[in-house]
Design an enzyme around this catalytic site. Structure first.
Site, short mmCIF file in Angstrom:
data_model
loop_
_atom_site.label_atom_id
_atom_site.label_comp_id
_atom_site.label_asym_id
_atom_site.label_seq_id
_atom_site.Cartn_x
_atom_site.Cartn_y
_atom_site.Cartn_z
N LYS A 116 0.81 -1.21 0.00
CA LYS A 116 0.00 0.00 0.00
C LYS A 116 0.85 1.28 0.00
CE LYS A 116 -4.56 -1.29 1.34
NZ LYS A 116 -5.00 -2.50 2.02
N LYS A 204 -8.44 -11.84 -10.01
CA LYS A 204 -9.63 -11.91 -9.15
C LYS A 204 -10.52 -10.69 -9.37
CE LYS A 204 -8.73 -9.57 -4.80
NZ LYS A 204 -10.00 -8.83 -4.76
N LYS A 207 -13.15 -4.68 -6.33
CA LYS A 207 -13.99 -3.50 -6.44
C LYS A 207 -13.23 -2.31 -7.01
CE LYS A 207 -14.20 -3.36 -1.43
NZ LYS A 207 -12.84 -3.05 -0.93
P1 ATP Z 1 -9.76 -3.75 -3.36
O1 ATP Z 1 -9.71 -3.86 -4.86
O2 ATP Z 1 -10.04 -2.38 -2.85
O3 ATP Z 1 -8.62 -4.44 -2.66
P2 ATP Z 1 -11.39 -6.05 -2.87
O4 ATP Z 1 -12.57 -6.35 -3.73
O5 ATP Z 1 -10.16 -6.88 -3.03
O6 ATP Z 1 -11.09 -4.51 -2.96
P3 ATP Z 1 -11.13 -6.06 0.00
O7 ATP Z 1 -11.72 -4.93 0.77
O8 ATP Z 1 -9.65 -6.09 -0.23
O9 ATP Z 1 -11.92 -6.18 -1.38
O10 ATP Z 1 -11.56 -7.42 0.70
C1 ATP Z 1 -12.74 -7.57 1.47
C2 ATP Z 1 -12.97 -9.07 1.68
O11 ATP Z 1 -13.43 -9.66 0.46
C3 ATP Z 1 -11.72 -9.85 2.10
O12 ATP Z 1 -12.08 -10.81 3.08
C4 ATP Z 1 -11.29 -10.55 0.82
O13 ATP Z 1 -10.58 -11.76 1.12
C5 ATP Z 1 -12.62 -10.79 0.11
N1 ATP Z 1 -12.50 -10.79 -1.36
C6 ATP Z 1 -12.09 -9.76 -2.13
N2 ATP Z 1 -12.14 -10.07 -3.43
C7 ATP Z 1 -12.59 -11.35 -3.52
C8 ATP Z 1 -12.85 -12.25 -4.62
N3 ATP Z 1 -12.67 -11.87 -5.88
N4 ATP Z 1 -13.28 -13.49 -4.33
C9 ATP Z 1 -13.48 -13.87 -3.03
N5 ATP Z 1 -13.25 -13.07 -1.97
C10 ATP Z 1 -12.82 -11.82 -2.19
MG MG Z 2 -8.28 -6.46 -1.88
#
Ligand code: ATP
Ligand code: MG
Length: 337
Positions: A116, A204, A207
């Site tokens: 980060k 993966k 968001k």
């Molecule tokens: P960012 O892109 O901001 O990192 P993100 O979609 O990866 O967002 P996080 O806030 O990092 O989301 O993660 C929130 C939760 O969702 C965590 O427990 C993470 O393990 C889970 N998660 C995130 N993306 C996935 C995915 N594609 N499949 C399954 N679980 C996910």
């Molecule tokens: Mg993430």
């Protein structure tokens, strides 16, 4: 009585990946174990959220976070405690004390911090310190199980080490949370759930990905979500097979279908294996996603702000009592009281 603790940052809306990978598994654990007598602490990590930009309105996002759990099927009972981190001042107080137990070396080794902060001119101290705050979140409540994604295992190890060090230095005070391997066993999964990006299924679903068609947001209309599934990248083999390495797109659709309908993956694979009409599979998965979203969205509407405020009120009374007791014990052990 064992304690499970969980929280989701409130920086932005969630995707289908967050729902199937984080929200739904947590709700299933909470429903099952709260009935078996576990304490389930579901908190809004609002102080963790402010280490990075907030999309939208913070207050609304906080309410939405709890609304998400309820709409995903969380069944409330007296063992489920819902609270906002910033309403329990003991979190930041214990964080400071643990700052004086943790070393610069161990905090600097955190991969998330490196990722980060990499390439940035200026990084706030919160990004560096948040694993210590996370340790306080866990240790204040003697939490045993913290169902997190693989990306958080290193922070969990840090919390364990701080608990062990404090106990050794000042006497038995904190419950040491279970190690990562035990956490995975407890979650009942053999690896992490990883929903793929719909356009680039090698990656993966995230968001923060800018491409609209790559991700399904929980606020997408069912029709829009269905269209995204219909246009998802697949392959040119022309026959359905499950293999994330060679056919990530089709495998992702099968995986989504199994998770949404709570069907064993093997069963879903057996139904579609060898089928040469990808359009039929997409239509079926699109239907499942659309149904999920329309149920979820109509559930969301049924939950009023007042209802959530009431949950906070009860949960914060519980959490303050519990956390202040532990904090006092810590303060006494180190000689502040
Ligand atoms: P960012 O892109 O901001 O990192 P993100 O979609 O990866 O967002 P996080 O806030 O990092 O989301 O993660 C929130 C939760 O969702 C965590 O427990 C993470 O393990 C889970 N998660 C995130 N993306 C996935 C995915 N594609 N499949 C399954 N679980 C996910
Ligand atoms: Mg993430």
């Amino acid at each position: 009585m064992k304690t499970i603790l969980t929280g989701l940052r409130v920086n932005s809306e969630l995707t289908l990946g967050n729902y199937l990978g984080a929200l739904l598994p947590m709700v299933r654990l909470a429903n099952r174990y709260s009935k078996e007598g576990f304490n389930v602490n579901i908190f809004v990590p609002d102080l963790h959220s402010i280490i990075s930009p907030i999309e939208g309105n913070m207050k609304e996002n906080i309410l939405r976070s709890i609304r998400y759990y309820l709409a995903a099927g969380l069944e409330l009972n007296d063992n489920i405690h819902i609270y906002r981190q910033s309403y329990i001042p003991a979190h930041s107080e214990l964080c400071w004390i643990l700052n004086c137990v943790a070393t610069m070396g161990e905090a600097s080794r955190m991969t998330q911090f490196k990722e980060k902060s990499e390439g940035k001119d200026s990084v706030n101290v919160g990004i560096f310190d948040y694993p210590i705050l996370m340790a306080a979140d866990i240790l204040l409540y003697d939490a045993n199980y913290i169902p997190v994604g693989e990306d958080q295992f290193q922070h969990l190890e840090l919390a364990r080490n701080l608990a062990l060090r404090f106990n050794k230095r000042f006497g038995e005070t904190f419950t040491v949370p279970e190690e990562s391997k035990k956490q995975i066993e407890f979650m009942g999964i053999d690896g992490g759930i990883r929903i793929r990006d719909l356009v680039n299924p090698e990656k993966k679903m995230s968001k923060s990905t800018l491409a609209e068609n790559s991700k399904i947001m929980l606020s997408d209309s069912p029709e829009k979500a269905k269209k995204k599934i219909m246009s998802a990248t697949t392959d040119s083999f022309g026959s359905v097979e499950f293999d994330f390495k060679t056919r990530p797109g089709i495998s992702n659709l099968l995986n989504i279908e199994s998770l949404i309908n709570n069907l064993p993956l093997n069963e879903v694979i057996a139904t579609w294996k060898g089928n040469d009409r990808y359009g039929d599979l997409k239509a079926k998965v699109g239907e499942s996603v659309a149904n999920l979203l329309s149920t979820f969205q109509s559930n969301l509407e049924k939950i009023s702000d007042a209802e959530i405020e009431k949950l906070f009120e009860a949960g914060e009374t519980y959490a303050n009592t519990k956390a202040n007791k532990k904090l006092l014990e810590v303060q006494a052990k180190i000689g502040l009281r």
